[in-house]
Write a protein that holds these residues in place. Sequence first.
Motif, PDB file in Angstrom:
ATOM      1  N   TYR A   1      -7.173  19.512 -18.771  1.00  0.00           N
ATOM      2  CA  TYR A   1      -8.238  20.429 -18.352  1.00  0.00           C
ATOM      3  C   TYR A   1      -9.162  20.674 -19.535  1.00  0.00           C
ATOM      4  CZ  TYR A   1     -10.299  24.339 -15.754  1.00  0.00           C
ATOM      5  OH  TYR A   1     -11.157  25.173 -15.066  1.00  0.00           O
ATOM      6  N   ILE A   2     -10.373  20.112 -19.446  1.00  0.00           N
ATOM      7  CA  ILE A   2     -11.339  20.192 -20.542  1.00  0.00           C
ATOM      8  C   ILE A   2     -12.695  20.595 -19.974  1.00  0.00           C
ATOM      9  CG2 ILE A   2     -12.511  18.904 -22.372  1.00  0.00           C
ATOM     10  CD1 ILE A   2     -10.101  16.996 -22.382  1.00  0.00           C
ATOM     11  N   ASP A   3     -13.316  21.612 -20.561  1.00  0.00           N
ATOM     12  CA  ASP A   3     -14.635  22.082 -20.117  1.00  0.00           C
ATOM     13  C   ASP A   3     -14.648  22.353 -18.616  1.00  0.00           C
ATOM     14  OD1 ASP A   3     -15.608  21.841 -22.717  1.00  0.00           O
ATOM     15  OD2 ASP A   3     -16.220  19.759 -22.404  1.00  0.00           O
ATOM     16  N   ASN A   4     -13.616  23.061 -18.150  1.00  0.00           N
ATOM     17  CA  ASN A   4     -13.528  23.506 -16.753  1.00  0.00           C
ATOM     18  C   ASN A   4     -13.437  22.365 -15.749  1.00  0.00           C
ATOM     19  OD1 ASN A   4     -13.745  26.338 -17.421  1.00  0.00           O
ATOM     20  ND2 ASN A   4     -15.937  25.993 -17.754  1.00  0.00           N
ATOM     21  N   LYS A   5     -12.899  21.226 -16.184  1.00  0.00           N
ATOM     22  CA  LYS A   5     -12.717  20.100 -15.276  1.00  0.00           C
ATOM     23  C   LYS A   5     -11.501  19.291 -15.725  1.00  0.00           C
ATOM     24  CE  LYS A   5     -15.134  16.217 -13.137  1.00  0.00           C
ATOM     25  NZ  LYS A   5     -16.437  15.521 -12.951  1.00  0.00           N
TER      26      LYS A   5
ATOM     27  N   ALA B   1       0.844  -1.198   0.000  1.00  0.00           N
ATOM     28  CA  ALA B   1       0.000   0.000   0.000  1.00  0.00           C
ATOM     29  C   ALA B   1       0.877   1.245   0.000  1.00  0.00           C
ATOM     30  CB  ALA B   1      -0.917   0.011   1.214  1.00  0.00           C
ATOM     31  N   TYR B   2       0.437   2.258  -0.754  1.00  0.00           N
ATOM     32  CA  TYR B   2       1.156   3.525  -0.794  1.00  0.00           C
ATOM     33  C   TYR B   2       0.199   4.582  -1.345  1.00  0.00           C
ATOM     34  CZ  TYR B   2       4.755   7.006  -1.640  1.00  0.00           C
ATOM     35  OH  TYR B   2       5.489   8.155  -1.618  1.00  0.00           O
ATOM     36  N   GLY B   3       0.178   5.749  -0.721  1.00  0.00           N
ATOM     37  CA  GLY B   3      -0.786   6.755  -1.146  1.00  0.00           C
ATOM     38  C   GLY B   3      -0.216   8.155  -1.233  1.00  0.00           C
ATOM     39  N   THR B   4      -0.771   8.930  -2.140  1.00  0.00           N
ATOM     40  CA  THR B   4      -0.466  10.356  -2.242  1.00  0.00           C
ATOM     41  C   THR B   4      -1.769  11.112  -2.498  1.00  0.00           C
ATOM     42  OG1 THR B   4      -0.117  10.305  -4.640  1.00  0.00           O
ATOM     43  CG2 THR B   4       1.814   9.917  -3.240  1.00  0.00           C
ATOM     44  N   GLU B   5      -1.711  12.412  -2.312  1.00  0.00           N
ATOM     45  CA  GLU B   5      -2.813  13.307  -2.685  1.00  0.00           C
ATOM     46  C   GLU B   5      -2.272  14.342  -3.662  1.00  0.00           C
ATOM     47  OE1 GLU B   5      -5.349  13.626   1.449  1.00  0.00           O
ATOM     48  OE2 GLU B   5      -3.490  14.788   1.270  1.00  0.00           O
ATOM     49  N   GLY B   6      -3.132  14.844  -4.536  1.00  0.00           N
ATOM     50  CA  GLY B   6      -2.732  15.878  -5.473  1.00  0.00           C
ATOM     51  C   GLY B   6      -3.540  17.141  -5.274  1.00  0.00           C
ATOM     52  N   TYR B   7      -2.844  18.270  -5.147  1.00  0.00           N
ATOM     53  CA  TYR B   7      -3.494  19.575  -5.030  1.00  0.00           C
ATOM     54  C   TYR B   7      -2.898  20.513  -6.063  1.00  0.00           C
ATOM     55  CZ  TYR B   7      -4.842  17.682  -0.498  1.00  0.00           C
ATOM     56  OH  TYR B   7      -5.337  16.871   0.495  1.00  0.00           O
TER      57      TYR B   7
ATOM     58  N   ALA C   1      -8.389  19.065  -6.646  1.00  0.00           N
ATOM     59  CA  ALA C   1      -8.855  18.041  -5.705  1.00  0.00           C
ATOM     60  C   ALA C   1     -10.373  17.887  -5.671  1.00  0.00           C
ATOM     61  CB  ALA C   1      -8.330  18.344  -4.302  1.00  0.00           C
ATOM     62  N   SER C   2     -11.091  18.951  -5.941  1.00  0.00           N
ATOM     63  CA  SER C   2     -12.557  18.877  -5.936  1.00  0.00           C
ATOM     64  C   SER C   2     -13.142  19.029  -7.339  1.00  0.00           C
ATOM     65  CB  SER C   2     -13.133  19.969  -5.026  1.00  0.00           C
ATOM     66  OG  SER C   2     -12.737  21.254  -5.481  1.00  0.00           O
TER      67      SER C   2
END
Length: 273
Positions: free
Chosen positions: A255-259, A139-145, A159-160
């Motif tokens: 990044y396409i159509d604001n997402k 197991a190994y985890g990261t977050e992206g901001y 992130a959202s």
Amino acid sequence: MADSHLVDEVLDGRRYYMRSLFSLPALLLIIIMTGCSGIIDNQALKNNSASHQKEEISDHSIFENNELSIGFNNVKIICENNHLKDGSTCKQPALLIDNERYPLPTEYSEGATLRLGDFNHDNNVDLFIVNDLGGGTNAYGTEGYLYSFDNNVPNEIFASNYENPIDYIGQNISFEINKYNKDNYNFVVKKKDKVIGTTNISQEKLYTDEIPSKDDVGYGNILVYNVSYGKIVARVGLSLFITNYAGDLTLTYDYIDNKFKIIDVQYDYKGNE
């Protein structure tokens, strides 16, 4: 194919080292550094000209005491714990910009790696933060901001506002396992019925006598965000019977159509290396 340096780049973020150049004569090095410093200071104040993008973009993951400085728009990553040393756990990481604190939406970090680039195509430099959550066995985890800047005020835009890689795999990726001789299986990965990768997995490497099926495929215990060729990517580890490696899926965002949407999926297997 997946970026072969993906894991190395993120794991190297823990070591927080600075590369130095010693091959140039001292005088020439001082002149170059002095000139570059003035240029970068100028560009950091502007952040609105596409002409300086390539000069400005670089990787930074250097801790000094309890601050991680990137020399860009006066941005620093700070940690709540004092006297942070190399390898220490960063508690309550936050952005510090012009002495204003902006907490990251996480309370835990084993380190952070920073990447600069224009990820939302607005001709301004953005800051992508890979927050290392650590891990254990299998197991190994990261977050992206991802932060864009408006008058030096950071705005988190990833992130959202992105396609979750685990959900995407569940909805778009399928697996097949076919036995082609007594001791070996053909592992097939498909996206919408189109084969995107295959590999051979031996019964011996499964460390069990059980016969695997597609229902034994797992994913998500390993999730690593990074930047590759100017785009945000997520690497998701695949497993059989929870503990046996079955390859990696690398999902590329744009990044396409604001997402931030997943535009490409690649499968890679390094089990034979």
